[in-house]
Design a protein around this motif. Sequence first.
Motif, PDB file in Angstrom:
ATOM      1  N   LEU A  58       0.828  -1.200   0.000  1.00  0.00           N
ATOM      2  CA  LEU A  58       0.000   0.000   0.000  1.00  0.00           C
ATOM      3  C   LEU A  58       0.867   1.257   0.000  1.00  0.00           C
ATOM      4  N   ALA A  59       1.896   1.261   0.832  1.00  0.00           N
ATOM      5  CA  ALA A  59       2.788   2.412   0.895  1.00  0.00           C
ATOM      6  C   ALA A  59       3.504   2.640  -0.433  1.00  0.00           C
ATOM      7  N   GLY A  60       3.894   1.552  -1.100  1.00  0.00           N
ATOM      8  CA  GLY A  60       4.534   1.687  -2.397  1.00  0.00           C
ATOM      9  C   GLY A  60       3.610   2.297  -3.424  1.00  0.00           C
ATOM     10  N   MET A  61       2.332   1.927  -3.367  1.00  0.00           N
ATOM     11  CA  MET A  61       1.355   2.528  -4.277  1.00  0.00           C
ATOM     12  C   MET A  61       1.248   4.021  -4.019  1.00  0.00           C
ATOM     13  N   HIS A  62       1.172   4.400  -2.741  1.00  0.00           N
ATOM     14  CA  HIS A  62       1.080   5.831  -2.418  1.00  0.00           C
ATOM     15  C   HIS A  62       2.326   6.583  -2.885  1.00  0.00           C
ATOM     16  N   ARG A  63       3.489   5.993  -2.720  1.00  0.00           N
ATOM     17  CA  ARG A  63       4.699   6.666  -3.203  1.00  0.00           C
ATOM     18  C   ARG A  63       4.645   6.863  -4.708  1.00  0.00           C
ATOM     19  N   GLY A  64       4.118   5.870  -5.409  1.00  0.00           N
ATOM     20  CA  GLY A  64       3.998   5.989  -6.857  1.00  0.00           C
ATOM     21  C   GLY A  64       3.065   7.112  -7.286  1.00  0.00           C
ATOM     22  N   LEU A  65       2.051   7.379  -6.468  1.00  0.00           N
ATOM     23  CA  LEU A  65       1.108   8.449  -6.811  1.00  0.00           C
ATOM     24  C   LEU A  65       1.759   9.823  -6.807  1.00  0.00           C
ATOM     25  N   ARG A  66       2.877   9.964  -6.113  1.00  0.00           N
ATOM     26  CA  ARG A  66       3.566  11.259  -6.091  1.00  0.00           C
ATOM     27  C   ARG A  66       3.961  11.695  -7.502  1.00  0.00           C
ATOM     28  N   ASP A  67       4.257  10.726  -8.358  1.00  0.00           N
ATOM     29  CA  ASP A  67       4.646  11.034  -9.737  1.00  0.00           C
ATOM     30  C   ASP A  67       3.445  11.085 -10.682  1.00  0.00           C
ATOM     31  N   ILE A  68       2.324  10.540 -10.249  1.00  0.00           N
ATOM     32  CA  ILE A  68       1.136  10.447 -11.107  1.00  0.00           C
ATOM     33  C   ILE A  68       0.242  11.674 -10.966  1.00  0.00           C
ATOM     34  N   ILE A  69       0.085  12.139  -9.736  1.00  0.00           N
ATOM     35  CA  ILE A  69      -0.881  13.209  -9.468  1.00  0.00           C
ATOM     36  C   ILE A  69      -0.305  14.555  -9.887  1.00  0.00           C
ATOM     37  N   LYS A  70      -0.937  15.165 -10.873  1.00  0.00           N
ATOM     38  CA  LYS A  70      -0.514  16.464 -11.396  1.00  0.00           C
ATOM     39  C   LYS A  70      -1.673  17.084 -12.161  1.00  0.00           C
ATOM     40  N   PRO A  71      -1.619  18.372 -12.435  1.00  0.00           N
ATOM     41  CA  PRO A  71      -2.719  19.007 -13.170  1.00  0.00           C
ATOM     42  C   PRO A  71      -2.953  18.331 -14.519  1.00  0.00           C
ATOM     43  N   GLY A  72      -4.236  18.126 -14.838  1.00  0.00           N
ATOM     44  CA  GLY A  72      -4.606  17.597 -16.148  1.00  0.00           C
ATOM     45  C   GLY A  72      -4.989  16.130 -16.156  1.00  0.00           C
ATOM     46  N   ILE A  73      -4.654  15.378 -15.096  1.00  0.00           N
ATOM     47  CA  ILE A  73      -5.090  13.982 -15.080  1.00  0.00           C
ATOM     48  C   ILE A  73      -6.494  13.896 -14.477  1.00  0.00           C
ATOM     49  N   SER A  74      -7.178  12.818 -14.767  1.00  0.00           N
ATOM     50  CA  SER A  74      -8.482  12.589 -14.143  1.00  0.00           C
ATOM     51  C   SER A  74      -8.287  11.775 -12.872  1.00  0.00           C
ATOM     52  N   SER A  75      -9.259  11.840 -11.981  1.00  0.00           N
ATOM     53  CA  SER A  75      -9.147  11.024 -10.776  1.00  0.00           C
ATOM     54  C   SER A  75      -9.249   9.539 -11.121  1.00  0.00           C
TER      55      SER A  75
END
Length: 263
Positions: A20-37
């Motif tokens: 779970l923690a690894g998934m959250h760390r990966g989101l740091r690179d995914i979440i940015k303006p322009g993506i959908s939830s």
Amino acid sequence: MITIKSEREIDGMRESGAILAGMHRGLRDIIKPGISSWEIEEFARKYYADHDAIAEQIGFEGYQYATCVCVNDEVAHAEPRKDLILKEGDLVKVDTVVNKDGYMSDSCWTYAVGEVSAEAKKLMDVTKKALYLGIDQAVVGNRIGDIGAAIQKYTEEENGYGDVRDLIGHGIQPTMHEAPNVPNYGEAGKGLRLKAGMTITIEPMINTGTWRIGVKEVPNEDWQYYVSQDGSLSAQYEHTLAITNDGPKILTSQDPEFDAKYL
């Protein structure tokens, strides 16, 4: 009924927590303006599949998603949406429960989308610190009320924020939601006494305005999610932890150096 976990069970939960923690760390690179939830949902599903784990909340009371993705004034339980496009300055909360070989862990994290306002940054900082103040109280011999009292004092009395009452932490394992309830507010010295082997979540949900929340129905689905009643910004941070004779042990740590005293 509260179940006391063995070291073997806690180790299993620690393994799911690492995924779970690894998934959250990966989101740091995914979440940015322009993506959908929805892209957050897709990332989580793939990450779990790649690690031979599943999202436990899929199918829970009819819910069909691996994540809850809440934006700005959305407090909890919102669905990931293809038409919800993140923009600069948004606050995004991603909550998810992982099951790895029957062992579960639960964690929510708040992410800034691009550059956020000073108000949003302060809310994130206060909410995250509140989580750790609660964890500091999760020691053998203390009571549930000690956890909530520490969170409430810091968020409401010291910072003037709204500490959500209607949604709380909980026990976890062998199912997603177990006894005991773990409120983010309370009175020190009151409530159930903590014992070694308990596994719980602590998950303050803090609003810049009122602590009161409202309900929104999801069109064409038998589901509802929660928003701050006054439209104010909301943040949430959550860890799963084990109560041990050596102090609280975080099972969903994303940063071993930051969490060193709890590992």
